[in-house]
Design a protein around this motif. Structure first.
Motif, PDB file in Angstrom:
ATOM      1  N   ARG A   7      11.290   3.336  10.716  1.00 20.79           N
ATOM      2  CA  ARG A   7       9.897   3.283  11.141  1.00 20.79           C
ATOM      3  C   ARG A   7       9.262   4.665  11.177  1.00 20.79           C
ATOM      4  O   ARG A   7       8.085   4.823  10.826  1.00 20.79           O
ATOM      5  CB  ARG A   7       9.790   2.630  12.512  1.00 20.79           C
ATOM      6  CG  ARG A   7       8.381   2.636  13.075  1.00 20.79           C
ATOM      7  CD  ARG A   7       8.252   1.863  14.366  1.00 20.79           C
ATOM      8  NE  ARG A   7       8.187   0.430  14.129  1.00 20.79           N
ATOM      9  CZ  ARG A   7       7.867  -0.460  15.073  1.00 20.79           C
ATOM     10  NH1 ARG A   7       7.601  -0.053  16.281  1.00 20.79           N
ATOM     11  NH2 ARG A   7       7.814  -1.746  14.782  1.00 20.79           N
ATOM     12  N   ALA A   8      10.005   5.698  11.580  1.00 23.73           N
ATOM     13  CA  ALA A   8       9.442   7.045  11.625  1.00 23.73           C
ATOM     14  C   ALA A   8       9.023   7.510  10.238  1.00 23.73           C
ATOM     15  O   ALA A   8       7.963   8.125  10.062  1.00 23.73           O
ATOM     16  CB  ALA A   8      10.454   8.019  12.225  1.00 23.73           C
ATOM     17  N   ALA A   9       9.842   7.233   9.233  1.00 23.90           N
ATOM     18  CA  ALA A   9       9.498   7.617   7.861  1.00 23.90           C
ATOM     19  C   ALA A   9       8.248   6.884   7.390  1.00 23.90           C
ATOM     20  O   ALA A   9       7.396   7.462   6.703  1.00 23.90           O
ATOM     21  CB  ALA A   9      10.674   7.327   6.927  1.00 23.90           C
ATOM     22  N   ALA A  10       8.126   5.612   7.761  1.00 23.96           N
ATOM     23  CA  ALA A  10       6.947   4.848   7.372  1.00 23.96           C
ATOM     24  C   ALA A  10       5.697   5.382   8.054  1.00 23.96           C
ATOM     25  O   ALA A  10       4.629   5.497   7.445  1.00 23.96           O
ATOM     26  CB  ALA A  10       7.154   3.368   7.706  1.00 23.96           C
ATOM     27  N   LEU A  11       5.797   5.753   9.326  1.00 18.27           N
ATOM     28  CA  LEU A  11       4.663   6.326  10.040  1.00 18.27           C
ATOM     29  C   LEU A  11       4.264   7.672   9.441  1.00 18.27           C
ATOM     30  O   LEU A  11       3.078   7.988   9.329  1.00 18.27           O
ATOM     31  CB  LEU A  11       5.009   6.495  11.519  1.00 18.27           C
ATOM     32  CG  LEU A  11       5.098   5.209  12.348  1.00 18.27           C
ATOM     33  CD1 LEU A  11       5.672   5.504  13.725  1.00 18.27           C
ATOM     34  CD2 LEU A  11       3.743   4.540  12.466  1.00 18.27           C
ATOM     35  N   ALA A  12       5.264   8.472   9.060  1.00 14.24           N
ATOM     36  CA  ALA A  12       4.980   9.769   8.447  1.00 14.24           C
ATOM     37  C   ALA A  12       4.260   9.587   7.122  1.00 14.24           C
ATOM     38  O   ALA A  12       3.304  10.304   6.812  1.00 14.24           O
ATOM     39  CB  ALA A  12       6.284  10.544   8.242  1.00 14.24           C
ATOM     40  N   GLU A  13       4.700   8.628   6.316  1.00 14.63           N
ATOM     41  CA  GLU A  13       4.057   8.383   5.020  1.00 14.63           C
ATOM     42  C   GLU A  13       2.617   7.946   5.216  1.00 14.63           C
ATOM     43  O   GLU A  13       1.707   8.415   4.520  1.00 14.63           O
ATOM     44  CB  GLU A  13       4.862   7.320   4.260  1.00 14.63           C
ATOM     45  CG  GLU A  13       4.478   7.190   2.784  1.00 14.63           C
ATOM     46  CD  GLU A  13       3.262   6.303   2.587  1.00 14.63           C
ATOM     47  OE1 GLU A  13       2.554   6.480   1.579  1.00 14.63           O
ATOM     48  OE2 GLU A  13       3.015   5.432   3.442  1.00 14.63           O
ATOM     49  N   ARG A  14       2.405   7.068   6.176  1.00 17.17           N
ATOM     50  CA  ARG A  14       1.062   6.575   6.431  1.00 17.17           C
ATOM     51  C   ARG A  14       0.148   7.694   6.930  1.00 17.17           C
ATOM     52  O   ARG A  14      -1.049   7.706   6.639  1.00 17.17           O
ATOM     53  CB  ARG A  14       1.105   5.438   7.459  1.00 17.17           C
ATOM     54  CG  ARG A  14      -0.234   4.739   7.633  1.00 17.17           C
ATOM     55  CD  ARG A  14      -0.102   3.452   8.412  1.00 17.17           C
ATOM     56  NE  ARG A  14       0.316   3.669   9.791  1.00 17.17           N
ATOM     57  CZ  ARG A  14       0.450   2.683  10.683  1.00 17.17           C
ATOM     58  NH1 ARG A  14       0.252   1.430  10.308  1.00 17.17           N
ATOM     59  NH2 ARG A  14       0.819   2.946  11.915  1.00 17.17           N
ATOM     60  N   ALA A  15       0.710   8.663   7.687  1.00 12.45           N
ATOM     61  CA  ALA A  15      -0.079   9.772   8.215  1.00 12.45           C
ATOM     62  C   ALA A  15      -0.225  10.920   7.220  1.00 12.45           C
ATOM     63  O   ALA A  15      -0.953  11.875   7.489  1.00 12.45           O
ATOM     64  CB  ALA A  15       0.566  10.294   9.498  1.00 12.45           C
ATOM     65  N   GLY A  16       0.459  10.835   6.084  1.00 13.38           N
ATOM     66  CA  GLY A  16       0.395  11.909   5.105  1.00 13.38           C
ATOM     67  C   GLY A  16       1.247  13.097   5.463  1.00 13.38           C
ATOM     68  O   GLY A  16       0.994  14.231   5.028  1.00 13.38           O
ATOM     69  N   VAL A  17       2.271  12.874   6.279  1.00 13.10           N
ATOM     70  CA  VAL A  17       3.179  13.950   6.684  1.00 13.10           C
ATOM     71  C   VAL A  17       4.450  13.850   5.848  1.00 13.10           C
ATOM     72  O   VAL A  17       5.194  12.876   5.962  1.00 13.10           O
ATOM     73  CB  VAL A  17       3.522  13.868   8.184  1.00 13.10           C
ATOM     74  CG1 VAL A  17       4.552  14.925   8.567  1.00 13.10           C
ATOM     75  CG2 VAL A  17       2.268  14.027   9.022  1.00 13.10           C
ATOM     76  N   GLY A  18       4.700  14.855   5.011  1.00 12.53           N
ATOM     77  CA  GLY A  18       5.860  14.791   4.141  1.00 12.53           C
ATOM     78  C   GLY A  18       6.997  15.682   4.560  1.00 12.53           C
ATOM     79  O   GLY A  18       8.157  15.427   4.248  1.00 12.53           O
ATOM     80  N   HIS A  19       6.691  16.740   5.296  1.00 10.21           N
ATOM     81  CA  HIS A  19       7.743  17.674   5.712  1.00 10.21           C
ATOM     82  C   HIS A  19       7.478  18.090   7.153  1.00 10.21           C
ATOM     83  O   HIS A  19       6.341  18.346   7.538  1.00 10.21           O
ATOM     84  CB  HIS A  19       7.764  18.909   4.816  1.00 10.21           C
ATOM     85  CG  HIS A  19       8.831  19.895   5.179  1.00 10.21           C
ATOM     86  ND1 HIS A  19      10.174  19.627   5.019  1.00 10.21           N
ATOM     87  CD2 HIS A  19       8.746  21.143   5.737  1.00 10.21           C
ATOM     88  CE1 HIS A  19      10.871  20.675   5.430  1.00 10.21           C
ATOM     89  NE2 HIS A  19      10.038  21.599   5.872  1.00 10.21           N
TER      90      HIS A  19
END
Length: 225
Positions: A93-105
Motif C-alpha cells: 500500500r505504501a508503494a501505491a500511495l507513493a505512486e499516486r502522490a508522484g513520489v518516486g524516491h
C-alpha cells in the motif's frame, strides 16, 4: 514535474517503552517489518532505534498527503544501508500511495536524544515504476456469526484507560479528530478490537471510517453480517 515534499515526525521514548510492555508488544510488532523487529526488538530492545523507525515511517507517510487512509506501517520499511545510514523501502500500500502522490524516491534522516527521536523525510519524483492505482478494499473483516455485545464495551474501556482525563465517551464522538486515538495508538486499537471480538483484521485492507467512532466500530466488527 513534482519538485519535492518534506515530512517530519517526533516519537517520545516513553511511547516506545509502553509499546514494549507484554500487553502492547503484539501491536508494536504489527508496526515493524520482520527485519526491523529482528534488529530492534531483540533480547534487549533498542528503544531509541525503535522510536527513530516509527518517527521515520510517520514522516514518510506525510509525503503522500493521503486522506482517509491509515498509516501502512509494515509496507514502509526503514533499515540501515551502507555506512549505517537509514534507507527507506516501500512496498504494498505504501508503494501505491507513493505512486499516486508522484513520489518516486525517499530519503530519510533520523536523530534521537532522550526523551525522543525525530525523523525528516524528503520525497522526490515522479515515481519511476508505474503501479496500479490504489483502490479501497471492502471493509468486512468479521469471521461470521454474532459478536459478543460486551465487545464494544471492552473497546470503550480500553480507550478511556488510554485517556485518564476522560471519564465518558459517547458512541458518536470522533476518536481521531479528538486525538483520543493517534497514529501510534491506532494499531493498538485494532489489536484491542481483535481481542474483544475474537477476530483478525487485515491492516492493509482497512477503511478508516470503520474506526472513527464507537458506533462505527460496533457496526463494522460487533454486528452480525
Amino acid at each position: 514535474m513534482f519538485g519535492g515534499r518534506v515530512g517530519v515526525d517526533v516519537v517520545p521514548f516513553s511511547r516506545v517503552r509502553r509499546l514494549l510492555a507484554p500487553e502492547a508488544r503484539p501491536a508494536l510488532l504489527r508496526m515493524l517489518s520482520g527485519a526491523e523487529a529482528g534488529r530492534y526488538c531483540a533480547e534487549r530492545p533498542d528503544v531509541p532505534g525503535i522510536a527513530g523507525r516509527l518517527a521515520a515511517k510517520e514522516a514518510v507517510f506525510k509525503l503522500f498527503q493521503a486522506t482517509e487512509v491509515p498509516l501502512p506501517w509494515r509496507s514502509i520499511e526503514v533499515l540501515n544501508g551502507a555506512g549505517g545510514w537509514p534507507e527507506v523501502r516501500l512496498g504494498g500500500r505504501a508503494a501505491a500511495l507513493a505512486e499516486r502522490a508522484g513520489v518516486g524516491h525517499v530519503e530519510v534522516s533520523i536523530a534521537h536524544d532522550d526523551p525522543c527521536a525525530v525523523a525528516v523525510a524528503l520525497g522526490a519524483g515522479p515515481a519511476r515504476t508505474p503501479r496500479k492505482q490504489l483502490t479501497i478494499q471492502e471493509r468486512k473483516f468479521r469471521q461470521g456469526g454474532s459478536m459478543s455485545s460486551g465487545g464494544i464495551d471492552d473497546v470503550r474501556k480500553w480507550i478511556l484507560g488510554r485517556n485518564p482525563d476522560r471519564d465518558s465517551l459517547s458512541a458518536d464522538e470522533n476518536l481521531i479528530e479528538s486525538r483520543l486515538v493517534d497514529s501510534l495508538s491506532f494499531v493498538e486499537l485494532v489489536y484491542a478490537i481483535e481481542g474483544a471480538g475474537g477476530i483478525e483484521i487485515d491492516l492493509d485492507a482497512i477503511d478508516l471510517q470503520d474506526f472513527r467512532t464507537l458506533a462505527a466500530i460496533e457496526k463494522a466488527f460487533f454486528t452480525a453480517a
